[in-house]
Design an enzyme around this catalytic site. Structure first.
Site, PDB file in Angstrom:
ATOM      1  N   SER A  83      47.142 133.215 -72.216  1.00 29.82           N
ATOM      2  CA  SER A  83      46.974 132.331 -73.378  1.00 29.82           C
ATOM      3  C   SER A  83      47.617 133.046 -74.555  1.00 29.82           C
ATOM      4  O   SER A  83      47.844 134.265 -74.489  1.00 29.82           O
ATOM      5  CB  SER A  83      45.468 132.149 -73.653  1.00 29.82           C
ATOM      6  OG  SER A  83      45.246 131.597 -74.938  1.00 29.82           O
ATOM      7  N   TYR A  95      36.785 135.659 -74.438  1.00 31.39           N
ATOM      8  CA  TYR A  95      37.977 134.930 -73.976  1.00 31.39           C
ATOM      9  C   TYR A  95      39.240 135.749 -74.268  1.00 31.39           C
ATOM     10  O   TYR A  95      40.101 135.914 -73.396  1.00 31.39           O
ATOM     11  CB  TYR A  95      38.025 133.568 -74.678  1.00 31.39           C
ATOM     12  CG  TYR A  95      39.097 132.634 -74.163  1.00 31.39           C
ATOM     13  CD1 TYR A  95      38.879 131.863 -73.020  1.00 31.39           C
ATOM     14  CD2 TYR A  95      40.314 132.510 -74.816  1.00 31.39           C
ATOM     15  CE1 TYR A  95      39.854 130.985 -72.542  1.00 31.39           C
ATOM     16  CE2 TYR A  95      41.290 131.640 -74.358  1.00 31.39           C
ATOM     17  CZ  TYR A  95      41.055 130.881 -73.230  1.00 31.39           C
ATOM     18  OH  TYR A  95      42.028 130.015 -72.761  1.00 31.39           O
TER      19      TYR A  95
HETATM   20  N1  LIG Z   1      43.534 124.035 -72.859  1.00 28.46           N
HETATM   21  C1  LIG Z   1      44.051 124.932 -73.676  1.00 28.46           C
HETATM   22  O1  LIG Z   1      44.213 124.697 -74.886  1.00 28.46           O
HETATM   23  C2  LIG Z   1      44.476 126.281 -73.134  1.00 28.46           C
HETATM   24  C3  LIG Z   1      45.251 127.110 -73.934  1.00 28.46           C
HETATM   25  C4  LIG Z   1      45.667 128.345 -73.436  1.00 28.46           C
HETATM   26  C5  LIG Z   1      45.310 128.741 -72.161  1.00 28.46           C
HETATM   27  N2  LIG Z   1      44.539 127.911 -71.405  1.00 28.46           N
HETATM   28  C6  LIG Z   1      44.202 128.364 -70.063  1.00 28.46           C
HETATM   29  O2  LIG Z   1      44.812 127.470 -69.146  1.00 28.46           O
HETATM   30  C7  LIG Z   1      44.094 127.471 -67.920  1.00 28.46           C
HETATM   31  C8  LIG Z   1      43.866 126.052 -67.452  1.00 28.46           C
HETATM   32  O3  LIG Z   1      42.973 125.395 -68.326  1.00 28.46           O
HETATM   33  P1  LIG Z   1      43.150 123.848 -68.666  1.00 28.46           P
HETATM   34  O4  LIG Z   1      43.731 123.776 -70.007  1.00 28.46           O
HETATM   35  O5  LIG Z   1      43.839 123.184 -67.544  1.00 28.46           O
HETATM   36  O6  LIG Z   1      41.611 123.401 -68.771  1.00 28.46           O
HETATM   37  P2  LIG Z   1      40.752 122.452 -67.813  1.00 28.46           P
HETATM   38  O7  LIG Z   1      39.328 122.669 -68.202  1.00 28.46           O
HETATM   39  O8  LIG Z   1      41.278 121.064 -67.848  1.00 28.46           O
HETATM   40  O9  LIG Z   1      41.050 123.043 -66.359  1.00 28.46           O
HETATM   41  C9  LIG Z   1      40.484 124.243 -65.904  1.00 28.46           C
HETATM   42  C10 LIG Z   1      40.041 124.030 -64.480  1.00 28.46           C
HETATM   43  O10 LIG Z   1      39.473 125.252 -63.995  1.00 28.46           O
HETATM   44  C11 LIG Z   1      38.322 124.910 -63.235  1.00 28.46           C
HETATM   45  N3  LIG Z   1      37.410 126.044 -63.144  1.00 28.46           N
HETATM   46  C12 LIG Z   1      36.632 126.555 -64.125  1.00 28.46           C
HETATM   47  N4  LIG Z   1      35.889 127.563 -63.651  1.00 28.46           N
HETATM   48  C13 LIG Z   1      36.205 127.707 -62.342  1.00 28.46           C
HETATM   49  C14 LIG Z   1      35.788 128.587 -61.320  1.00 28.46           C
HETATM   50  N5  LIG Z   1      34.865 129.540 -61.540  1.00 28.46           N
HETATM   51  N6  LIG Z   1      36.328 128.467 -60.095  1.00 28.46           N
HETATM   52  C15 LIG Z   1      37.251 127.497 -59.842  1.00 28.46           C
HETATM   53  N7  LIG Z   1      37.700 126.629 -60.775  1.00 28.46           N
HETATM   54  C16 LIG Z   1      37.177 126.736 -62.012  1.00 28.46           C
HETATM   55  C17 LIG Z   1      37.729 123.730 -63.988  1.00 28.46           C
HETATM   56  O11 LIG Z   1      36.815 122.999 -63.204  1.00 28.46           O
HETATM   57  C18 LIG Z   1      38.963 122.948 -64.381  1.00 28.46           C
HETATM   58  O12 LIG Z   1      39.314 122.006 -63.402  1.00 28.46           O
HETATM   59  C19 LIG Z   1      42.820 128.269 -68.179  1.00 28.46           C
HETATM   60  O13 LIG Z   1      42.972 129.563 -67.646  1.00 28.46           O
HETATM   61  C20 LIG Z   1      42.745 128.309 -69.693  1.00 28.46           C
HETATM   62  O14 LIG Z   1      42.029 129.430 -70.152  1.00 28.46           O
HETATM   63  C21 LIG Z   1      44.124 126.688 -71.847  1.00 28.46           C
END
Ligand SMILES: NC(=O)c1ccc[n+]([C@@H]2O[C@H](COP(=O)([O-])OP(=O)(O)OC[C@H]3O[C@@H](n4cnc5c(N)ncnc54)[C@H](O)[C@@H]3O)[C@@H](O)[C@H]2O)c1
Length: 301
Positions: free
Chosen positions: A154, A167
């Site tokens: 991130s 985080y």
């Molecule tokens: N959304 C943002 O703004 C953002 C920004 C930077 C980085 N990220 C990172 O991107 C990645 C994807 O997130 P996203 O944006 O798709 O969010 P999201 O919540 O839509 O998807 C994350 C997925 O991970 C799954 N998950 C959570 N805990 C879990 C576990 N213990 N085991 C298996 N699956 C699990 C959730 O059920 C979900 O389907 C993450 O690592 C997040 O930290 C997100």
């Protein structure tokens, strides 16, 4: 398009968001996919995680693209569960060429108020879960003498934000893991790179609990969220980015176009990282003496 023809990708967090976008992008480029997701909520995460219906939807959308998909419920905090998914994926699809560690969660509190369980849930999922994910496929890739791993960090892997100590620590840690994995796997012809997204428009950010945290009020809407996220970016018109933008970056790291690239970070942030560091709300405090300094601050005599 056939940029991943004949490949199989294993993607955690594949039920929705960026993980789903990667599954669909990779499938549209000819890959079969193995996806897993927790499909239940987490104790200290203040918004709903995926459901089995989300996981099934990703699978049927991959299949609609003419590709095969193995979909399993698994928690990245459990090495045993991930090992089982990988074993089933290899059994059914023959091999795994690409691994994407996308599963992740966030929560928010000042670090001095954060309960142990909240700290641990983010570290276990966002950092240890990434280690588990790559560990599950590394022996298979080493045996085959090739592979690509894509770790989702991130912009919080380089900076920080309010109430996000756990985080930010995990996402900084993912960059350390990426470098270590790249170093150890390089001699086996396995590439490891990290993607650093800024705000992405999916259910992690755009949900009632996160909006309340961002805006300090419970009636903030998706429109408020979208408008506010423009402040994160430099490029014209870019509010929270589409998940597909992160999938495009993942495709680059998964494909032969990046065959000589390992150990790198790709920031996908519409210019967020070059925003000037400027404090719009500095706090004046009479007790802190600031200039003018006699003798330019140098004690004479
Ligand atoms: N959304 C943002 O703004 C953002 C920004 C930077 C980085 N990220 C990172 O991107 C990645 C994807 O997130 P996203 O944006 O798709 O969010 P999201 O919540 O839509 O998807 C994350 C997925 O991970 C799954 N998950 C959570 N805990 C879990 C576990 N213990 N085991 C298996 N699956 C699990 C959730 O059920 C979900 O389907 C993450 O690592 C997040 O930290 C997100």
């Amino acid at each position: 398009m056939d940029r991943l023809k004949g490949n199989v990708a294993f993607i955690t967090g594949g039920a929705r968001g960026q993980g789903r976008a990667m599954a669909l992008k990779f499938a549209s480029e000819g890959a079969d996919v193995v996806i897993c997701d927790i499909c239940s909520d987490a104790e200290t995460v203040p918004y709903p995680l995926s459901t089995s219906a989300d996981l099934a939807e990703t699978r049927s959308r991959v299949e609609a693209l003419g590709r095969r998909c193995v979909a399993e419920v698994a928690d990245v905090r459990s090495q045993e569960q991930l090992d089982r998914v990988v074993e089933r994926g290899i059994d059914e699809l023959g091999h795994i060429d690409i691994v994407c560690a996308s599963a992740g969660v966030h929560s928010f509190l000042p670090f001095w108020e954060m309960p142990e369980e909240m700290w641990q849930e983010v570290i276990d999922t966002n950092l240890t879960g990434v280690w588990h994910t790559v560990k599950a496929v590394a022996p298979h890739m080493i045996e085959r003498g090739e592979g690509a791993a894509i770790l989702t960090s991130s912009v919080m892997g380089k900076e920080t934000g309010p109430d996000l100590a756990h985080y930010a620590a995990a996402k900084h840690g993912v960059i350390g893991l990426m470098r270590s994995f790249a170093f150890e796997l390089g001699p086996h012809n396995i590439r490891v790179n990290a993607i650093l997204p800024s705000v992405v428009h999916d259910k992690m950010g755009d949900n009632p609990a996160t909006r309340e945290w961002v805006f300090g009020r419970s009636d903030a809407t998706t429109e408020d969220y979208v408008a506010a996220t423009r402040n994160w970016h430099v490029l014209r018109g870019r509010a929270a980015l589409p998940a597909a933008a992160i999938a495009d970056a993942a495709l680059f790291f998964a494909s032969a176009e990046s065959q000589h690239i390992t150990g790198t970070e790709l920031v996908v942030d519409a210019g967020h990282s070059i925003l000037p560091g400027f404090n719009h709300t500095p706090i004046h405090d009479e007790r802190i003496a600031v200039g003018p300094y006699p003798n330019d601050g140098v004690t004479v005599g």
